[in-house]
Design an enzyme around this catalytic site. Structure first.
Site, PDB file in Angstrom:
ATOM      1  N   ASP A   1     -31.476  -8.651  49.452  1.00 50.60           N
ATOM      2  CA  ASP A   1     -32.350  -7.489  49.606  1.00 50.60           C
ATOM      3  C   ASP A   1     -33.792  -7.984  49.568  1.00 50.60           C
ATOM      4  O   ASP A   1     -34.048  -9.162  49.349  1.00 50.60           O
ATOM      5  CB  ASP A   1     -32.042  -6.436  48.544  1.00 50.60           C
TER       6      ASP A   1
ATOM      7  N   ASP B   1     -22.720  -2.150  49.843  1.00 46.62           N
ATOM      8  CA  ASP B   1     -22.807  -2.909  48.590  1.00 46.62           C
ATOM      9  C   ASP B   1     -23.031  -1.903  47.483  1.00 46.62           C
ATOM     10  O   ASP B   1     -23.559  -0.818  47.713  1.00 46.62           O
ATOM     11  CB  ASP B   1     -23.999  -3.890  48.607  1.00 46.62           C
TER      12      ASP B   1
ATOM     13  N   CYS C   1      -1.572  -2.980  42.840  1.00 47.73           N
ATOM     14  CA  CYS C   1      -2.630  -3.980  43.060  1.00 47.73           C
ATOM     15  C   CYS C   1      -2.071  -5.394  42.924  1.00 47.73           C
ATOM     16  O   CYS C   1      -1.419  -5.712  41.929  1.00 47.73           O
ATOM     17  CB  CYS C   1      -3.759  -3.763  42.062  1.00 47.73           C
TER      18      CYS C   1
ATOM     19  N   CYS D   1      -3.808  -8.134  42.477  1.00 47.84           N
ATOM     20  CA  CYS D   1      -4.748  -9.079  41.851  1.00 47.84           C
ATOM     21  C   CYS D   1      -4.088  -9.772  40.660  1.00 47.84           C
ATOM     22  O   CYS D   1      -3.110  -9.290  40.095  1.00 47.84           O
ATOM     23  CB  CYS D   1      -6.046  -8.385  41.439  1.00 47.84           C
TER      24      CYS D   1
ATOM     25  N   CYS E   1      -3.596  -7.624  37.488  1.00 55.21           N
ATOM     26  CA  CYS E   1      -2.480  -6.669  37.506  1.00 55.21           C
ATOM     27  C   CYS E   1      -1.130  -7.368  37.544  1.00 55.21           C
ATOM     28  O   CYS E   1      -0.140  -6.825  37.051  1.00 55.21           O
ATOM     29  CB  CYS E   1      -2.630  -5.723  38.691  1.00 55.21           C
TER      30      CYS E   1
ATOM     31  N   HIS F   1     -10.205  -7.194  39.006  1.00 54.09           N
ATOM     32  CA  HIS F   1      -9.412  -6.052  39.464  1.00 54.09           C
ATOM     33  C   HIS F   1     -10.262  -5.070  40.270  1.00 54.09           C
ATOM     34  O   HIS F   1      -9.884  -4.662  41.369  1.00 54.09           O
ATOM     35  CB  HIS F   1      -8.735  -5.312  38.310  1.00 54.09           C
TER      36      HIS F   1
HETATM   37 ZN    ZN Z   1      -5.613  -5.346  40.040  1.00 51.38          ZN
END
Ligand code: ZN
Length: 365
Positions: free
Chosen positions: A100, A273, A311, A313, A316, A342
């Site tokens: 930015d 963003d 999820c 990830c 998880c 996550h």
């Molecule tokens: Zn997750």
């Protein structure tokens, strides 16, 4: 359809459209970015709590992150980043970075600021030291940082500012955009213009005409989610976004919730963003396909389920809500790392699912 952008090495490819929503690819010298895309915010040269390897690893697989000019200029400063080869080298991040301009932080964070037609004088929120940002200084900082995409220095008045305040800010933002266009840039650095104008559609469209006439590589909508009500944010998105040039990427700055992203994508936004997934993670708010989980709540005390069963990830796949709640309440460092991974994965998957829908149900470009 694929269009070369003004900066060599950059092009924007449109794959499909569904209503105003678009699925595409922003090609950059440091790699291709599938759009729509959510860009994790790396304020001070780090996406808080995440290593570059964690950001790059699927399923998160972040293709681009943000760096903040204001923060990096104040600390560690260009005298550190310049001899160490720029932000990519310094932070060991080899994929694209968008910086930015520092404008938003100068107006929202600096202890005191005084704006005139040439730039802004402000005091650091860290040590009270006085500094001055102008379009040329912002471009010089972004050039030293060596970001792949630089942003024009703009004035961001609050959402509820009086019309005359907006008008003066618009005139300055256009004049400053012209000066940013003329300022030297790092090799292979693209530059996006920013459309301001608050929640007045006519003012937004007029400013859009001024900014899009300057032949930037992409266009951003700034000054949204700065205190106006959500209905106004959505109305501006609906009325303005699809009128931005189709052959350039469109970036909605600093927004927002998963629902905001869905609305923005439907309106024709390509890039987002926001600090929400990272900041909320650290504060105990976790996003899931079934709504938010406020992890300190007693209901999760012995909950053996993952944050989100859908999820993929590592958090998880490995840990229970009960364990995360324990880490949070114990103020363990690991909590922030697991929660951030996550939430960022949730945002990445949310946007990718919407992209898949556009590719599946939309018209091929
Ligand atoms: Zn997750």
């Amino acid at each position: 359809m694929r269009w070369d952008l003004p900066t060599p090495g950059f092009s924007f490819e449109l794959l499909a459209a569904l209503g105003h929503a678009r699925a595409g690819i922003l090609h950059t010298p440091r790699g291709a970015i599938e759009t729509p895309v959510f860009m994790p915010v790396g304020t001070a040269g780090t996406v808080k709590a995440m290593t570059p390897d964690e950001l790059r690893a699927p399923p998160l697989d972040a293709k681009i992150i943000l760096g903040n000019t204001y923060h990096l200029y104040l600390r560690p400063g260009l005298d550190v980043i310049e001899p160490l080869g720029g932000l990519h080298e310094f932070a060991a991040w080899d994929r694209p970075i968008l910086t930015d301009s520092g404008g938003f932080q100068v107006f929202s964070l600096a202890a005191i600021n005084t704006v005139d037609d040439d730039g802004v004088t402000f005091r650091s929120h860290i040590d009270g030291s006085e500094h001055r940002l102008t379009p040329e200084v912002s471009m010089r900082i972004q050039s030293v940082l060596g970001s792949d995409i630089a942003m024009c220095f703009d004035e961001c008045p609050p959402g509820d500012a009086a019309p005359e305040v907006h008008e003066r800010a618009l005139a300055r933002t256009t004049a400053w955009a012209r000066r940013c266009r003329l300022a030297p840039r790092a090799n292979g650095q693209a530059l996006f213009g920013i459309v301001q104008g608050g929640t007045d559609t006519a003012r937004r469209l007029r400013h859009m005409g001024e900014i899009t006439a300057l032949d930037f590589d992409g266009h951003a909508l700034g000054g949204l989610a700065v205190g106006e009500n959500l209905a106004d944010t959505y109305r501006i998105l609906d009325e303005v976004t699809h009128q931005l040039p189709a052959e350039r990427p469109r970036y909605l700055m600093g927004v927002g919730t998963p629902a905001d992203l869905e609305h923005g994508i439907a309106a024709g936004i390509d890039m987002f963003d926001c600090v929400m997934p990272t900041r909320n993670a650290r504060n105990g708010y976790l996003f899931t396909s079934a709504g938010r989980v406020n992890i300190p709540n007693a209901q999760y005390k012995t909950d053996a389920a993952p944050i989100d069963a859908e999820c993929p990830c590592a958090t998880c796949r490995t840990h229970s809500r009960a364990y995360l709640r324990h880490l949070y309440l114990s103020r363990e460092i690991l909590y922030s790392r697991l929660a951030t991974l996550h939430n960022l994965t949730f945002y990445a998957r949310h946007v990718r699912a919407l992209r898949e829908r556009i590719l599946r149900d939309g018209q091929r470009a």
